[in-house]
Design a protein around this motif. Structure first.
Motif, PDB file in Angstrom:
ATOM      1  N   VAL A  96       0.838  -1.205   0.000  1.00 54.37           N
ATOM      2  CA  VAL A  96       0.000   0.000   0.000  1.00 54.37           C
ATOM      3  C   VAL A  96       0.870   1.252   0.000  1.00 54.37           C
ATOM      4  CG1 VAL A  96      -1.645   1.339   1.359  1.00 54.37           C
ATOM      5  CG2 VAL A  96      -1.963  -1.121   1.104  1.00 54.37           C
ATOM      6  N   THR A  97       1.941   1.241   0.783  1.00 53.31           N
ATOM      7  CA  THR A  97       2.841   2.394   0.870  1.00 53.31           C
ATOM      8  C   THR A  97       3.503   2.681  -0.472  1.00 53.31           C
ATOM      9  OG1 THR A  97       3.296   1.922   3.209  1.00 53.31           O
ATOM     10  CG2 THR A  97       4.871   3.333   2.048  1.00 53.31           C
ATOM     11  N   LYS A  98       3.936   1.627  -1.167  1.00 56.72           N
ATOM     12  CA  LYS A  98       4.564   1.820  -2.479  1.00 56.72           C
ATOM     13  C   LYS A  98       3.571   2.382  -3.498  1.00 56.72           C
ATOM     14  CE  LYS A  98       8.140  -1.769  -2.052  1.00 56.72           C
ATOM     15  NZ  LYS A  98       8.669  -3.030  -2.603  1.00 56.72           N
ATOM     16  N   ASP A  99       2.359   1.828  -3.499  1.00 58.43           N
ATOM     17  CA  ASP A  99       1.340   2.308  -4.433  1.00 58.43           C
ATOM     18  C   ASP A  99       0.983   3.759  -4.144  1.00 58.43           C
ATOM     19  OD1 ASP A  99      -0.824   1.601  -6.517  1.00 58.43           O
ATOM     20  OD2 ASP A  99      -2.007   2.416  -4.863  1.00 58.43           O
ATOM     21  N   LEU A 100       0.846   4.089  -2.862  1.00 67.02           N
ATOM     22  CA  LEU A 100       0.510   5.456  -2.479  1.00 67.02           C
ATOM     23  C   LEU A 100       1.650   6.418  -2.800  1.00 67.02           C
ATOM     24  CD1 LEU A 100      -1.605   7.242  -1.104  1.00 67.02           C
ATOM     25  CD2 LEU A 100      -0.522   6.736   1.087  1.00 67.02           C
ATOM     26  N   ALA A 101       2.878   5.932  -2.732  1.00 64.99           N
ATOM     27  CA  ALA A 101       4.034   6.785  -3.028  1.00 64.99           C
ATOM     28  C   ALA A 101       3.998   7.265  -4.475  1.00 64.99           C
ATOM     29  CB  ALA A 101       5.330   6.026  -2.762  1.00 64.99           C
ATOM     30  N   VAL A 102       3.637   6.378  -5.395  1.00 62.94           N
ATOM     31  CA  VAL A 102       3.557   6.765  -6.808  1.00 62.94           C
ATOM     32  C   VAL A 102       2.416   7.750  -7.011  1.00 62.94           C
ATOM     33  CG1 VAL A 102       3.307   5.929  -9.169  1.00 62.94           C
ATOM     34  CG2 VAL A 102       4.517   4.530  -7.490  1.00 62.94           C
ATOM     35  N   ALA A 103       1.260   7.472  -6.402  1.00 59.93           N
ATOM     36  CA  ALA A 103       0.112   8.375  -6.535  1.00 59.93           C
ATOM     37  C   ALA A 103       0.434   9.754  -5.965  1.00 59.93           C
ATOM     38  CB  ALA A 103      -1.102   7.774  -5.836  1.00 59.93           C
ATOM     39  N   GLN A 104       1.102   9.786  -4.815  1.00 64.52           N
ATOM     40  CA  GLN A 104       1.479  11.060  -4.210  1.00 64.52           C
ATOM     41  C   GLN A 104       2.521  11.784  -5.042  1.00 64.52           C
ATOM     42  OE1 GLN A 104       2.662   9.790  -0.274  1.00 64.52           O
ATOM     43  NE2 GLN A 104       0.718  10.411   0.619  1.00 64.52           N
ATOM     44  N   ALA A 105       3.438  11.044  -5.646  1.00 61.65           N
ATOM     45  CA  ALA A 105       4.463  11.656  -6.499  1.00 61.65           C
ATOM     46  C   ALA A 105       3.810  12.336  -7.704  1.00 61.65           C
ATOM     47  CB  ALA A 105       5.476  10.611  -6.959  1.00 61.65           C
ATOM     48  N   VAL A 106       2.803  11.688  -8.288  1.00 61.76           N
ATOM     49  CA  VAL A 106       2.076  12.286  -9.423  1.00 61.76           C
ATOM     50  C   VAL A 106       1.455  13.609  -8.998  1.00 61.76           C
ATOM     51  CG1 VAL A 106       0.065  12.026 -10.930  1.00 61.76           C
ATOM     52  CG2 VAL A 106       1.620  10.103 -10.590  1.00 61.76           C
ATOM     53  N   GLU A 107       0.764  13.605  -7.860  1.00 59.38           N
ATOM     54  CA  GLU A 107       0.084  14.812  -7.392  1.00 59.38           C
ATOM     55  C   GLU A 107       1.085  15.895  -7.013  1.00 59.38           C
ATOM     56  OE1 GLU A 107      -3.221  17.060  -6.875  1.00 59.38           O
ATOM     57  OE2 GLU A 107      -3.102  15.006  -7.646  1.00 59.38           O
ATOM     58  N   ALA A 113       2.276  26.017 -18.518  1.00 64.83           N
ATOM     59  CA  ALA A 113       0.916  25.904 -19.031  1.00 64.83           C
ATOM     60  C   ALA A 113       0.597  24.460 -19.383  1.00 64.83           C
ATOM     61  CB  ALA A 113       0.750  26.788 -20.278  1.00 64.83           C
ATOM     62  N   GLU A 114      -0.497  23.971 -18.805  1.00 63.51           N
ATOM     63  CA  GLU A 114      -1.064  22.667 -19.134  1.00 63.51           C
ATOM     64  C   GLU A 114      -0.041  21.521 -19.109  1.00 63.51           C
ATOM     65  OE1 GLU A 114      -4.218  22.239 -19.336  1.00 63.51           O
ATOM     66  OE2 GLU A 114      -4.671  24.365 -19.226  1.00 63.51           O
ATOM     67  N   PRO A 115       0.663  21.313 -18.007  1.00 64.62           N
ATOM     68  CA  PRO A 115       1.543  20.137 -17.953  1.00 64.62           C
ATOM     69  C   PRO A 115       0.712  18.868 -17.839  1.00 64.62           C
ATOM     70  CG  PRO A 115       1.458  21.196 -15.815  1.00 64.62           C
ATOM     71  CD  PRO A 115       0.675  22.072 -16.747  1.00 64.62           C
ATOM     72  N   THR A 116       1.234  17.784 -18.405  1.00 59.33           N
ATOM     73  CA  THR A 116       0.570  16.489 -18.303  1.00 59.33           C
ATOM     74  C   THR A 116       1.412  15.601 -17.399  1.00 59.33           C
ATOM     75  OG1 THR A 116      -0.401  16.664 -20.514  1.00 59.33           O
ATOM     76  CG2 THR A 116      -0.220  14.461 -19.565  1.00 59.33           C
ATOM     77  N   VAL A 117       0.807  15.126 -16.310  1.00 57.71           N
ATOM     78  CA  VAL A 117       1.499  14.240 -15.364  1.00 57.71           C
ATOM     79  C   VAL A 117       0.572  13.062 -15.095  1.00 57.71           C
ATOM     80  CG1 VAL A 117       2.658  14.031 -13.142  1.00 57.71           C
ATOM     81  CG2 VAL A 117       2.589  16.250 -14.297  1.00 57.71           C
ATOM     82  N   ILE A 118       0.927  11.894 -15.614  1.00 59.16           N
ATOM     83  CA  ILE A 118       0.060  10.721 -15.456  1.00 59.16           C
ATOM     84  C   ILE A 118       0.895   9.504 -15.054  1.00 59.16           C
ATOM     85  CG2 ILE A 118      -1.739  11.454 -17.063  1.00 59.16           C
ATOM     86  CD1 ILE A 118      -0.410   9.797 -19.220  1.00 59.16           C
ATOM     87  N   ARG A 119       0.242   8.613 -14.353  1.00 59.95           N
ATOM     88  CA  ARG A 119       0.892   7.385 -13.922  1.00 59.95           C
ATOM     89  C   ARG A 119       0.919   6.379 -15.060  1.00 59.95           C
ATOM     90  NH1 ARG A 119      -0.448   4.260  -8.267  1.00 59.95           N
ATOM     91  NH2 ARG A 119       0.992   2.496  -8.515  1.00 59.95           N
ATOM     92  N   GLN A 120       2.023   5.645 -15.170  1.00 62.71           N
ATOM     93  CA  GLN A 120       2.143   4.602 -16.184  1.00 62.71           C
ATOM     94  C   GLN A 120       2.707   3.347 -15.512  1.00 62.71           C
ATOM     95  OE1 GLN A 120       3.490   5.400 -20.345  1.00 62.71           O
ATOM     96  NE2 GLN A 120       5.211   4.105 -19.817  1.00 62.71           N
ATOM     97  N   GLY A 121       1.905   2.303 -15.478  1.00 64.77           N
ATOM     98  CA  GLY A 121       2.336   1.073 -14.827  1.00 64.77           C
ATOM     99  C   GLY A 121       2.353   1.236 -13.311  1.00 64.77           C
ATOM    100  N   GLU A 122       3.153   0.422 -12.646  1.00 62.08           N
ATOM    101  CA  GLU A 122       3.159   0.408 -11.181  1.00 62.08           C
ATOM    102  C   GLU A 122       4.055   1.473 -10.567  1.00 62.08           C
ATOM    103  OE1 GLU A 122       4.104  -3.453  -9.764  1.00 62.08           O
ATOM    104  OE2 GLU A 122       2.315  -4.412 -10.585  1.00 62.08           O
ATOM    105  N   THR A 123       5.176   1.780 -11.215  1.00 60.13           N
ATOM    106  CA  THR A 123       6.150   2.672 -10.576  1.00 60.13           C
ATOM    107  C   THR A 123       6.585   3.843 -11.451  1.00 60.13           C
ATOM    108  OG1 THR A 123       8.023   1.332 -11.352  1.00 60.13           O
ATOM    109  CG2 THR A 123       7.072   0.755  -9.216  1.00 60.13           C
TER     110      THR A 123
END
Length: 521
Positions: free
Chosen positions: A132-143, A155-165
């Protein structure tokens, strides 16, 4: 003539809306909301980042150790040997009567494996909590990265998750090496602020102790940010970390040098005040990303929950650090896995090719409708032009980013938008050939065509929604464009053209020239 029927009024308002709100995008005016061009159209920087999720686990363990230290200090529970060893926290409670209170505190922290032997504790994170901590780390890094780039003014940066890490970052408009360097430093900066106690008992041994020896005392050795030869021996368990920072601003000291003033939340302010009150005369190290920026003496209890970081910043560096602190520390470090620059010339070529495709496709459809359906084709073309204006206006209103797949979606929408008019036109022609009156044929033509139009558009809209939900950036852009185009085409083709027919019905009935109006020979 029933010019002001409700369908015609709604269609007229749609035309006005589309034209007014699309003008800034078409003319690129200084005022008004405009569509932003994506990376593939205006050039910029594409990066693939990898998140070091193991660091998030280590940070989680350190955070739990900090909580244990604060609880025991606050409750006057005597413990010894609090340290982190191989991803586990170990400590000894000196009074067995305090064990129930320590047990209760640890039970309130989820995801722990607790091993107790008499007065000794060994605390570890469960495997489920690690995942859970690893998954949340990636989500928090995106945000966190997204917040930093927004505050940086891109202007309008795109930041999206790809895969697990992994994380994909696209920065349109980055054209110079200086801009690229600043953006990369801002993205990769951990901004991990920690306030750590200096080990005053062994401070003079810092140059003779090895890191392993320091670890045996629950200490770590850190370097000074301006002088790598200057070292500090600090307690491994921090007093506070960046999670308690709620604000950070650039200021200037008496020597006009940039510094960073930070503010803590209520919990952080209380911990900070209690620690400084109990440790007057000792030193507190202000540590940012593993480097000591200052280690001032505590002269009195510091209330209010504020502090400052100084360390030879330039104004730009101080600004970037302040942004990073405000947006939150990265829960784990990131590495650059791939970098790709898209030049402005390539973007211009893409725009040119897409514009040619759009204009040529639009012109061919436009000519075909007039030749095959006569005046009915002109009415359909009015709806088609309105459809384009509405798509651009809606995308501009929501600040959408137009990418190359998005332009492909507009080209496709041109064909789809006229499809409903073709179905309606063919139904009307069939009824006219059967000898039905023109008003009756138009009404029944719309009624008979409605089910086929709704079925086709709703199924396509559902596919677009699925593409948006599960697709990546370019696919999302395509899905958004198609969705707006479908909804706009249903408004213009079904409601708009029907309103036009109602408005000019007396003229069509008097003329009775079916070849001119509907292309019937």
């Amino acid at each position: 003539m029933k010019i002001f029927n409700y369908r015609m009024i709604i269609f007229t308002l749609s035309i006005i809306f589309g034209v007014v709100f699309s003008i800034p995008s078409f003319l690129q005016t200084d005022s008004g909301k405009k569509i932003s061009l994506g990376l593939d159209l205006q050039g910029g920087l594409h990066m693939l980042l990898g998140v070091k999720t193991e660091e998030a686990v280590t940070s989680k363990i350190k955070s739990i150790a900090t909580s244990i230290k604060y609880f025991t200090d606050d409750e006057d529970i005597l413990i010894d040997g609090l340290s982190i060893r191989e991803k586990s926290i170990v400590f000894t409670v000196l009074d067995k009567d305090e064990l129930p209170r320590v047990d209760k505190m640890l039970d309130e922290i989820k995801g722990l494996n607790i091993t107790k032997s008499d007065l000794e504790y060994k605390v570890e994170i469960t495997s489920e909590e690690v995942a859970v901590t690893k998954d949340l780390a990636v989500a928090q890094a995106v945000e966190t990265i997204r917040n930093r780039l927004d505050q940086f003014g891109l202007a309008e940066p795109t930041v999206i998750r790809q895969g697990e890490t992994d994380i994909v970052v696209q920065l349109p408009g980055i054209k110079t090496q200086e801009d690229e360097k600043a953006a990369r430093e801002l993205i990769s900066k951990p901004a991990n602020l920690e306030l750590m106690a200096i080990d005053e008992e062994r401070a003079d041994q810092v140059y003779t102790l090895s890191r392993a020896q320091a670890s045996e005392y629950g200490d770590i050795i850190l370097e000074d940010t301006t002088d790598p030869n200057k070292k500090y021996l600090v307690k491994e368990i921090p007093i506070l970390n960046g999670s308690q920072v709620v604000d950070a601003q650039v200021a200037f000291d008496q020597g006009n040098q940039p510094i960073i003033n930070f503010t803590l939340n209520a919990a952080g302010a209380r911990i900070f005040g209690d620690f400084t009150g109990k440790n007057v005369g000792k030193r507190l190290a202000v540590v940012l990303d593993g480097k000591v920026y200052s280690a001032p003496n505590i002269r009195e209890r510091i209330g209010g929950g504020s502090g400052q970081i100084s360390g030879g910043f330039t104004v730009v560096e101080a600004g970037n650090v302040a942004i990073a602190l405000r947006s939150g520390a990265l829960p784990a470090g990131v590495t650059l896995l791939e970098k790709r620059s898209v030049g402005p010339s390539l973007g211009a070529d893409s725009i040119k090719a897409s514009t040619i495709a759009l204009v040529s496709g639009f012109a061919l459809v436009f000519i075909f409708m007039i030749v095959y359906y006569g005046y009915a084709g002109i009415i359909a073309n009015v709806a088609l032009v309105t459809n384009i204006f509405i798509i651009v206006a809606v995308m501009a209103m929501f600040g959408a980013t137009l990418t190359l797949p998005g332009m492909a979606g507009i080209v496709l929408t041109v064909g789809m938008a006229v499809d409903a008019n073709v179905i309606i036109g063919e139904r009307i022609r069939e009824l006219l050939r059967a000898g039905m009156s023109i008003p009756k044929a138009i009404e029944d033509g719309y009624s008979n065509a409605m089910r086929a139009i709704l079925d086709a558009n709703i199924t396509t809209l559902l596919v677009a929604v699925i593409l948006y939900a599960y697709g990546t950036g370019p696919i999302k852009g395509f899905a958004v464009t198609i969705s707006i185009g479908i909804l706009a085409s249903m408004l213009t083709a079904i409601l708009g053209t029907h309103g036009i027919y109602e408005a000019i019905m007396p003229k069509i009935s008097r003329d009775k020239n079916l070849r001119k109006w509907f292309g019937i020979k």
